[in-house]
Design an enzyme around this catalytic site. Structure first.
Site, PDB file in Angstrom:
ATOM      1  N   ASP A  58       7.626 -22.635  21.997  1.00 35.02           N
ATOM      2  CA  ASP A  58       7.138 -21.292  21.694  1.00 35.02           C
ATOM      3  C   ASP A  58       8.204 -20.280  22.102  1.00 35.02           C
ATOM      4  O   ASP A  58       8.485 -20.093  23.288  1.00 35.02           O
ATOM      5  CB  ASP A  58       5.836 -21.032  22.448  1.00 35.02           C
ATOM      6  CG  ASP A  58       5.193 -19.713  22.084  1.00 35.02           C
ATOM      7  OD1 ASP A  58       5.802 -18.965  21.271  1.00 35.02           O
ATOM      8  OD2 ASP A  58       4.108 -19.418  22.596  1.00 35.02           O
ATOM      9  N   LYS A  60      17.318  -7.337  16.026  1.00 31.08           N
ATOM     10  CA  LYS A  60      18.281  -7.960  15.117  1.00 31.08           C
ATOM     11  C   LYS A  60      19.709  -7.521  15.439  1.00 31.08           C
ATOM     12  O   LYS A  60      20.656  -8.312  15.309  1.00 31.08           O
ATOM     13  CB  LYS A  60      17.928  -7.611  13.669  1.00 31.08           C
ATOM     14  CG  LYS A  60      16.653  -8.264  13.153  1.00 31.08           C
ATOM     15  CD  LYS A  60      16.777  -9.771  13.167  1.00 31.08           C
ATOM     16  CE  LYS A  60      15.553 -10.457  12.562  1.00 31.08           C
ATOM     17  NZ  LYS A  60      15.692 -11.931  12.555  1.00 31.08           N
ATOM     18  N   SER A 103       8.336 -12.278   1.679  1.00 30.15           N
ATOM     19  CA  SER A 103       7.970 -13.226   2.731  1.00 30.15           C
ATOM     20  C   SER A 103       6.679 -12.781   3.406  1.00 30.15           C
ATOM     21  O   SER A 103       6.240 -11.637   3.235  1.00 30.15           O
ATOM     22  CB  SER A 103       9.095 -13.308   3.757  1.00 30.15           C
ATOM     23  OG  SER A 103       9.265 -12.060   4.395  1.00 30.15           O
TER      24      SER A 103
END
Length: 451
Positions: free
Chosen positions: A114, A232, A271
């Protein structure tokens, strides 16, 4: 038939073509839509590479971009290890089995890791490194990402980190740094590649070295894309510094390092993450998403089209000769616009700061986990003790009930649980006494009759 129609069109003009009025009215529009769709689908990877027997670890391989990549690599015969939140899931079992049956590839597995839990990541990495003999590893592809929609309150990971930062950046940082000994230990002729995924949202990120894990900052629920973009941005900076640190450690056999870390931007896709963001995580937003789906179908890529740049990064032979830390989009290398990607000192500081914060968070989480385990153990012991006392009390009550039932048997009758003497015969003292009293009474009666 087609030749006759074509001949008639040449001689008499296109008006003889059946349905010409519809073609004339809607044909140009359909041609424009088709052209836009073809352009927006992006570049297709043309490189091929034999992947049979190669081992890849993939995060986020159960949905969206990751699922499309897993399907493609499984068809090419690669051995895949999917990192998932929990392996105790019936759906996951069926998903893995369907992939195996579809591609006749039985080297597809799932292991628990996880990314939102530093402890779970460490457990997986420790298990991987402790394996004997050492496991083969040809690459790690990190496609997992968490994106929160507009207006939603902050969500935290198990360790108290903001969930987008925890999954997108911290989880992958922790995973790759822990697996770095395994990456370095691969044999020299093995082409090992690490792929991280990013997007254009990194241009909206704000870097803060004092709080890289987004622990103290207030969550901007009306601008969640800034947090996502920051995660990111940090991931891209980490990739460049991680590549440098891998190259800085020489191999014991003297061979050049064969690990390359690159960052891929797959582009805008339809997505599940995109759907959640555009629908604002609500039913009404989902309805609007479905209404605008035809437009999104034209301008956004499918997941199968989005993986083309990842396949390019995995298969193009040129990358083994490059230094790594490259950014790839549309099957080509590009240079990011942000100045942070040219600042090696900043990247080093971010790497060190993240390492320090992760160490502190892990220690705090370990303390809380041990404390919770101690409390749970103590409560279990207390519960077991109470149950034991309750069972003992109920046994005593049942014995008392049995004694009362035994003593309450009518005279002259054999009790339900009679006592036995040493010879195994039933003791009948009370019935005997009863019989003696009866005989005495009988004797008295007889004497009375004689008088």
């Amino acid at each position: 038939m087609p030749i006759n129609i074509i001949g008639s069109m040449v001689v008499q003009g296109p008006e003889v073509l059946p349905g010409w009025q519809y073609i004339k009215s809607y044909g140009p529009l359909l041609a424009v839509i088709g052209g836009l769709k073809y352009y927006c689908r992006g570049t297709t990877n043309t490189w091929e590479r034999d992947l049979h027997g190669k081992v890849y670890i993939i995060t986020g391989g159960t949905s969206g971009l990751g699922a499309a990549l897993v399907d493609d690599l499984a068809a090419r015969g690669a051995q895949l290890i999917l990192l998932v939140r929990s392996i105790e899931d019936a759906w996951l079992t069926e998903y893995i089995q369907d992939l195996r049956d579809k591609h006749s590839n039985f080297l597809i597995y799932a292991e628990e890791c996880d990314l939102s839990s530093l402890y779970s990541v460490r457990k997986f990495a420790t298990k991987w490194l402790d394996n004997s003999p050492p496991r083969r590893l040809d690459g790690v592809v990190c496609t997992a990402a968490e994106a929160l929609p507009y207006g939603k309150e902050r969500e935290n990971s198990i360790d108290g980190l903001e969930i987008q930062t925890a999954v997108n950046y911290v989880g992958h940082y922790h995973l790759l740094t822990l697996l770095s000994p395994s990456l370095r230990a691969q044999i020299p002729d093995r082409d090992v590649r690490v792929i991280l995924t990013t997007c254009l949202s990194q241009a909206m990120g704000n870097l803060d070295l004092k709080d890289p894990l987004f622990i103290a900052k207030r969550y901007p629920k009306n601008k969640p894309w800034t947090v996502y973009g920051t995660s990111k941005l940090q991931l891209g900076l980490f990739a460049k510094e991680f590549q440098r640190r891998l190259l800085a450690v020489p191999r014991k056999d003297g061979s050049p390092l064969n690990v390359r870390v690159n960052v891929v931007n797959p582009g805008f896709m339809r997505s599940p993450s995109t759907k959640r963001v555009l629908s604002f995580g609500s039913l009404f937003g989902l309805f609007l998403y479905l209404v605008y789906l035809p437009i999104l179908w034209v301008f956004l890529k499918s997941s199968a089209q989005g993986i083309q740049s990842i396949l390019y990064a995995l298969m193009c032979p040129d990358f083994i000769n490059l230094d790594g830390g490259n950014f790839i989009s549309e099957c080509d290398i590009y240079k990011p616009a942000r100045a942070e990607f040219e600042d090696a000192e900043l990247q080093k500081n971010l790497f060190d700061a993240t390492e320090k914060f992760i160490s502190e968070v892990e220690k705090d989480s370990a303390y809380k986990r041990k404390k919770a385990e101690a409390i749970a153990k103590k409560s279990k012991e207390t519960k077991d003790k109470k149950e034991k006392e309750s069972n003992a009390k109920s046994n005593d009550n049942s014995k008392e009930d049995i004694g009362l039932k035994t003593n309450s048997q009518p005279k002259g009758e054999v009790p339900l649980f009679p006592e036995l003497d040493k010879d195994g015969n039933i003791k009948s003292s009370k019935p005997a006494a009863t019989n003696n009293s009866k005989s005495k009474n009988n004797k008295k009666g007889k004497k009375g009759k004689k008088t």
